[in-house]
Structures are given as structure tokens and as C-alpha cells.
Design a protein around this motif. Sequence first.
Motif, PDB file in Angstrom:
ATOM      1  N   LEU A   1       0.831  -1.199   0.000  1.00  0.00           N
ATOM      2  CA  LEU A   1       0.000   0.000   0.000  1.00  0.00           C
ATOM      3  C   LEU A   1       0.870   1.256   0.000  1.00  0.00           C
ATOM      4  O   LEU A   1       0.584   2.224  -0.718  1.00  0.00           O
ATOM      5  CB  LEU A   1      -0.920  -0.005   1.224  1.00  0.00           C
ATOM      6  N   ASP A   2       1.954   1.231   0.765  1.00  0.00           N
ATOM      7  CA  ASP A   2       2.856   2.381   0.794  1.00  0.00           C
ATOM      8  C   ASP A   2       3.506   2.608  -0.565  1.00  0.00           C
ATOM      9  O   ASP A   2       3.788   3.749  -0.957  1.00  0.00           O
ATOM     10  CB  ASP A   2       3.939   2.190   1.855  1.00  0.00           C
ATOM     11  N   ALA A   3       3.748   1.527  -1.292  1.00  0.00           N
ATOM     12  CA  ALA A   3       4.311   1.672  -2.641  1.00  0.00           C
ATOM     13  C   ALA A   3       3.326   2.392  -3.558  1.00  0.00           C
ATOM     14  O   ALA A   3       3.722   3.211  -4.398  1.00  0.00           O
ATOM     15  CB  ALA A   3       4.663   0.295  -3.204  1.00  0.00           C
ATOM     16  N   VAL A   4       2.040   2.092  -3.392  1.00  0.00           N
ATOM     17  CA  VAL A   4       1.015   2.806  -4.169  1.00  0.00           C
ATOM     18  C   VAL A   4       1.020   4.283  -3.817  1.00  0.00           C
ATOM     19  O   VAL A   4       1.026   5.157  -4.701  1.00  0.00           O
ATOM     20  CB  VAL A   4      -0.380   2.199  -3.907  1.00  0.00           C
TER      21      VAL A   4
ATOM     22  N   PRO B   1       4.064  10.771 -15.077  1.00  0.00           N
ATOM     23  CA  PRO B   1       5.054   9.729 -15.390  1.00  0.00           C
ATOM     24  C   PRO B   1       4.369   8.541 -16.063  1.00  0.00           C
ATOM     25  O   PRO B   1       3.141   8.458 -16.117  1.00  0.00           O
ATOM     26  CB  PRO B   1       5.602   9.363 -14.005  1.00  0.00           C
ATOM     27  N   PRO B   2       5.154   7.597 -16.599  1.00  0.00           N
ATOM     28  CA  PRO B   2       4.552   6.415 -17.245  1.00  0.00           C
ATOM     29  C   PRO B   2       3.553   5.716 -16.333  1.00  0.00           C
ATOM     30  O   PRO B   2       3.773   5.594 -15.124  1.00  0.00           O
ATOM     31  CB  PRO B   2       5.768   5.528 -17.546  1.00  0.00           C
ATOM     32  N   ALA B   3       2.465   5.248 -16.931  1.00  0.00           N
ATOM     33  CA  ALA B   3       1.369   4.693 -16.130  1.00  0.00           C
ATOM     34  C   ALA B   3       1.668   3.300 -15.602  1.00  0.00           C
ATOM     35  O   ALA B   3       1.202   2.925 -14.526  1.00  0.00           O
ATOM     36  CB  ALA B   3       0.089   4.669 -16.971  1.00  0.00           C
ATOM     37  N   ALA B   4       2.439   2.513 -16.348  1.00  0.00           N
ATOM     38  CA  ALA B   4       2.575   1.088 -16.026  1.00  0.00           C
ATOM     39  C   ALA B   4       3.075   0.816 -14.607  1.00  0.00           C
ATOM     40  O   ALA B   4       2.496  -0.030 -13.902  1.00  0.00           O
ATOM     41  CB  ALA B   4       3.476   0.413 -17.059  1.00  0.00           C
ATOM     42  N   PRO B   5       4.121   1.485 -14.125  1.00  0.00           N
ATOM     43  CA  PRO B   5       4.602   1.143 -12.775  1.00  0.00           C
ATOM     44  C   PRO B   5       3.567   1.385 -11.681  1.00  0.00           C
ATOM     45  O   PRO B   5       3.367   0.523 -10.818  1.00  0.00           O
ATOM     46  CB  PRO B   5       5.824   2.062 -12.603  1.00  0.00           C
ATOM     47  N   LEU B   6       2.910   2.535 -11.729  1.00  0.00           N
ATOM     48  CA  LEU B   6       1.921   2.827 -10.693  1.00  0.00           C
ATOM     49  C   LEU B   6       0.713   1.922 -10.831  1.00  0.00           C
ATOM     50  O   LEU B   6       0.164   1.437  -9.829  1.00  0.00           O
ATOM     51  CB  LEU B   6       1.494   4.300 -10.767  1.00  0.00           C
ATOM     52  N   LEU B   7       0.294   1.657 -12.051  1.00  0.00           N
ATOM     53  CA  LEU B   7      -0.849   0.770 -12.267  1.00  0.00           C
ATOM     54  C   LEU B   7      -0.546  -0.618 -11.723  1.00  0.00           C
ATOM     55  O   LEU B   7      -1.405  -1.257 -11.085  1.00  0.00           O
ATOM     56  CB  LEU B   7      -1.161   0.704 -13.765  1.00  0.00           C
ATOM     57  N   SER B   8       0.681  -1.080 -11.932  1.00  0.00           N
ATOM     58  CA  SER B   8       1.075  -2.394 -11.416  1.00  0.00           C
ATOM     59  C   SER B   8       1.064  -2.406  -9.885  1.00  0.00           C
ATOM     60  O   SER B   8       0.614  -3.385  -9.267  1.00  0.00           O
ATOM     61  CB  SER B   8       2.472  -2.743 -11.940  1.00  0.00           C
TER      62      SER B   8
ATOM     63  N   LEU C   1      -8.774   4.982  -6.872  1.00  0.00           N
ATOM     64  CA  LEU C   1      -7.531   5.521  -7.422  1.00  0.00           C
ATOM     65  C   LEU C   1      -7.281   4.981  -8.824  1.00  0.00           C
ATOM     66  O   LEU C   1      -6.900   5.730  -9.742  1.00  0.00           O
ATOM     67  CB  LEU C   1      -6.354   5.166  -6.510  1.00  0.00           C
ATOM     68  N   ARG C   2      -7.479   3.694  -8.992  1.00  0.00           N
ATOM     69  CA  ARG C   2      -7.257   3.100 -10.319  1.00  0.00           C
ATOM     70  C   ARG C   2      -8.208   3.686 -11.347  1.00  0.00           C
ATOM     71  O   ARG C   2      -7.811   4.010 -12.466  1.00  0.00           O
ATOM     72  CB  ARG C   2      -7.434   1.575 -10.230  1.00  0.00           C
TER      73      ARG C   2
END
Length: 664
Positions: free
Chosen positions: A594-597, A615-622, A647-648
Motif C-alpha cells: 500500500l505504501d508503494a502505491v 510519469p509512465p502509467a505502467a509502474p503505478l498501475l502495477s 484511485l485506479r
Amino acid sequence: MPKVDRFTLLFSLNSFAAAMLALYVGFALGLPRPYWAMTTAYIVSQPLAGAVRSKALYRVMGTILGAGAAVALVPSLVQARELLCLALALWVGGCLAVSLLDRTPRSYVLMLAGYTAAIIGFPSVDQPQAIFDVAVSRVVEIGLGIVCATLVHSLVFPRPVGAVLRDRVAAWLGEADRWALDLLRGGAVAASDDRARLAAAASEIHMLSVHLPFDTSRLRETAGVVRAMQDRMLLLIPLLSGLADRMEALKATRDAEVREALDATAAWIEGGAERAAGLALREDLRALAERRREGWDGLLIHGLLVRLAEAVTALGEAHALMGRLRDPDSPLSPDLSASAARGGKLNLHTDLSLALLSGAAASLAILICCGVWIYGGWGDGAAAAIMAAVFCCFFAAMDDPVPAIRSFGVFSLVSLPFSAVYMFAVLPAISGFPMLVAALAPLLIFLGLYIPDPTRTGAAMAVLMGFCNALALQETFSADFASFLNANLAQFVGLFAAIAVTAAMRSMGEDASARRVLGRTWRGLARLASARTAPDPAGFAAVLVDRIGIITPKLAIARDLVGVDALRDLRVGMNLVAAQGARDELDAAGRAKLDAVLEGVAQHFTALSAGRGAPPAAPLLSRIDEALRTLVATGRSTEGLSGLVGLRRNLFPDAPAPNLEALT
């Protein structure tokens, strides 16, 4: 011609009566400048009695504070005229900057303290021994105008602020009900500009509620109820906006049980949103939400039902509080009574750097006028410095004060022919106070008809104040054309200085202003995501809702901000609050995900606020999907799960559904 109704005509007559009463008492007491009392009566007059009384209190406080500053500064620094001018300019600028940090009518205290010191201090430079007498007479004359305006508007058919506030709140709540019904009945699921303007209306209601403790009606006893009502209003905007987003995502879904729940909620709202029935409905919605946690559609339904349960709670409490506003004697449940008793200050958007810049611009404009006055040997130059202070203070809260300052100057110029006719033709031909009242009545009553119209208030007050100050009615009348012309020339030198400095230092267009507010919002969301404790939802929503109210009209004009959705930022903020609330329910591994999100969201909004783009979406989406898997697997934290889904949806609305196999 102004639109004249009963309230407008009564306001104009009351204002004129208050001004003439102040002028008469000023003459009777032998005050040196009774026209100050007359002008003050008009400045304090407001269409609502509670607003008159609150402004009266704030004006008295500001006048006393400003007079005290002048008395302290002038005798100490009169031997160094340049240093005295610098001290007075810094006082005006400092008071203005601090006043802009309080966006309620209370800010009038410090703003007035600033330019009152200039009004008293600059003319006393050549007569420092008289500074105390001048300050006392200023306080007495301003106080006289305040007392007269307060008495007349409070005693002669007062228009209570409580009744107007109650009607505004009822209209707002009715619009919120209609928005909810549109969503539940499958109508307008998207958040339109009209819905976003509910945020502006909520801010306006807050500004109006500041006057409620000063009201002439029994509704002043409900100030705490209004504050509790505002908390529900601030929560309903993001809740209903979030429902709109979930309904849009689920528009192709057919679930009979969910449809039945939506219809039951709509029927409850149509039936008056009675709170007791709402509590039972809320529990049913929560129970259904817990049975809908499988698969992406299940998570969307879960989030929809959780938000709907919260909206039912807020709507039920809002309607119960509305009942108390309609009838101050009606009973209120213990929990709502406790909420009303807590009170508290509502957080509003502030901009420290812009406030400091406004104060610096006012100080510089004053110093320019002082330079012309001192080094040019201009006898009436003090009036220019005074007017620069007044103009810079009056309009500092605007994005671009220059058009308003220019308009005020133009209408002040319009007042001069009227002033000249009265001074050199009408007044010399009359004698006695009754004839003076009869002579002034046609023009002043006519101008007073324009003051209640917000679109014409500025122009009417500019003409009226210019007229009253140019006449400078005193016990002994003398018509000196040279003095009349020179004094008014000084006013326009101050006007030009205020315009030039403000245009160079302070003005900004709608695009720049909107970007500035958006940047503050995005930096605030980044700080929220970086925190590890959730703030109070209502307190946090207050700032974002206030910013939506500020930015919505700007976005309609700003050419390079097409597509910006201020409501989406509000939903993101509330989803962050919900996600943070889940931290204590998770184990160490779950908290880490959760903290990573939250870290990724902070980076996202930090980049936006810095103008670098998302920034690029992929890292946060993952990261969000990993956290979702964890919360679904543990079966905990209804709020946290709903926050992550939100959020997603708001950050990546077009992203494909996450891996359903991994989520089930």
C-alpha cells in the motif's frame, strides 16, 4: 435602470437615512469631518442585517487598530519623513498580505487597519502634534457612521441573513438530491459543470454563514447546525462524484440485486431522505457490498455500494440538520447535536506567496506616490499615497485587479461632475439641514438602488464614495475650485500608481490563475500521498471543494486547460484518505504494498505540479493492482479496497481490467 423591488428600495432608503443621521449627529457634535461618518454609513450598509452588524464590528476593530498604528508611527518617525513613509507603506502591505490569508469577511479587520493608518498618518506628517486628535476624530466619525447604519438596518424592517442562508442551503440540498436521483435512475452519470458549481455554492454558503451569529432572527442560534451541515455538504460532493464514476464504469453491468438496491435508495430520497430509514438502508448496502468482492466488476460494485452507503449517511444527516434549520425548536439526535456543538474552523484555500506579492505591490505603489509628494514638493501629494493604499487593498483578492481598479477610477471620475454641480451650484443656494437632506436625496437614493446588485455594486459605490468625499461636507461650507481640482487630481495620481504597479507585479490571467490553483491542488495531493496518517475527511475535502469553487469558472475560460477535471482531483484526494485508513488493518507485507502505491501517487502529482507531465502509467498501475490483490486476499478493509479501486479508476480510467484470475 436598476431592477427595483421592495428589498432594494428599502435598502436604499435605509442607507440614506443612516447616512443622513450620521451626518446630522456629526454636525451636532462639531466633528471636524462629519462626511466621514456619512460615507462610512454607506460602506457598512449591506442588504442583510446580519452582514451589516458583522461588518460594523470588523470595521470598528480595523479602524481602532489602524489608528493605533498611525499614532505609534507618526510621532516616532516624523523627523525622517522618508522612513515614516516606508513604515506606513510596510504596515499597509503587511496588513493586506495577512488579510488575504483569511478568505472570510473577518479579513476586513486587517485590510482596514492597513489603509486606515495611511488615511490618518500621511496627512499628519506636517502636523504631527495633532496626530492623536486626528486619530480619535477618525475613530469617532467612523464609529458614528457604523452605529447609525447598524441601528437603521437592524430596526427598520431588517432582512435576516438566516432566512436567506436557510433558503440557499435548502436549494443546495435539493440540487444534491437531484444529482443523486439522476445517477440512481440511470440519467446523467457524468459530472457536468453544473455539478462542479455545487462546490462554488458550498463556499458561498460558508461565506454567508460567517454573518449568522450577528443575525437579527432566532436562526443565529443555529450557527453550529449550519457548520455541521457544511461538513455533510463537503462530503457529499466527492461521494456523489465518485458514484457518477462508478456508475459510468458499470453501465453495461446487469445485476438484479444491485439494481434493486439502487431503486430502494432512489425511493428513499424521493420520500424525503428520512434519517432513521436511511440508517437501515445503509446497513443493507454495506452487507450487499461485502458479498460483491470477486472479480473486477465485483470490486467496482463493491466500491459503488460502499460510496452509496456513505452518501445515504451524509444525505440523511443533512436532511435532519435541514429540519432543524427550518424549525430551531425541532429535536435533533444526540450525535448530530454533538456534531453541531463541536463547531470548528472550516479550512479554505490560501496562497501565501500571492498574498505577499499583493502586499509588496501595495507598499511599492504607496512609496512611488510618496516620492512624487516629497521630492516634487506637491502639497496635496499625501492624498495620492492614501488613494494608492485604498485602491491596492480594495481589489487585491482578484486574479487581475487592474480592470476593477480602472473601473473604480472611471466611475469615481463620473462622480466629479455631480460633485461640482452640488458644490458650486446647489449647496450655496440652500441653508439648513432639512434642505441639505432634500437636495442630496434624489442622487443618493438613486445610487443606493444599484448597491444590492452584485454586478453593479462596485460602480455604484465608486460614484457614491467619490461624490461624498469630494463634497467633504463640514460645519462651514466653502467652495474653492482650485482646492477641489487639486484634491481630485491627487486621487487619480494614486489610481495610476496602483494600476501601474499592480499590472507589473500582481496581475494574472485566467489561465495562469487556474494553473496556479491546480498546482497547489496537485502539490497538496502529493503531500497527502506521502503522509502515513489520514486527515479528517471533511476538513481535507473543505480545501479541495473550495478550490473547485475557485477554479470551475476559470476552467471555462482557460484555453490551455481543456479537459481538466477538478472533481476528479477531489475524488483522488478522498480515495487517498480511504486508502491510508487501511494501513493499520494490514500486516507488514500488505502495508509495504500500500505504501508503494501511495509513493507512486505522490510521484505522479509531484510531476504534474512541476509541469513535467504524468510519469509512465505502467509502474503505478502495477503497484495498485498488487495492493488490490493483497486486500482482496485478506478480505479486510472495505474502505481501503474502495479507495484503491477509486484511485485506479480516476488515475487510469481507460486502463483494461486487471488480471481477474489473480484477483479471485
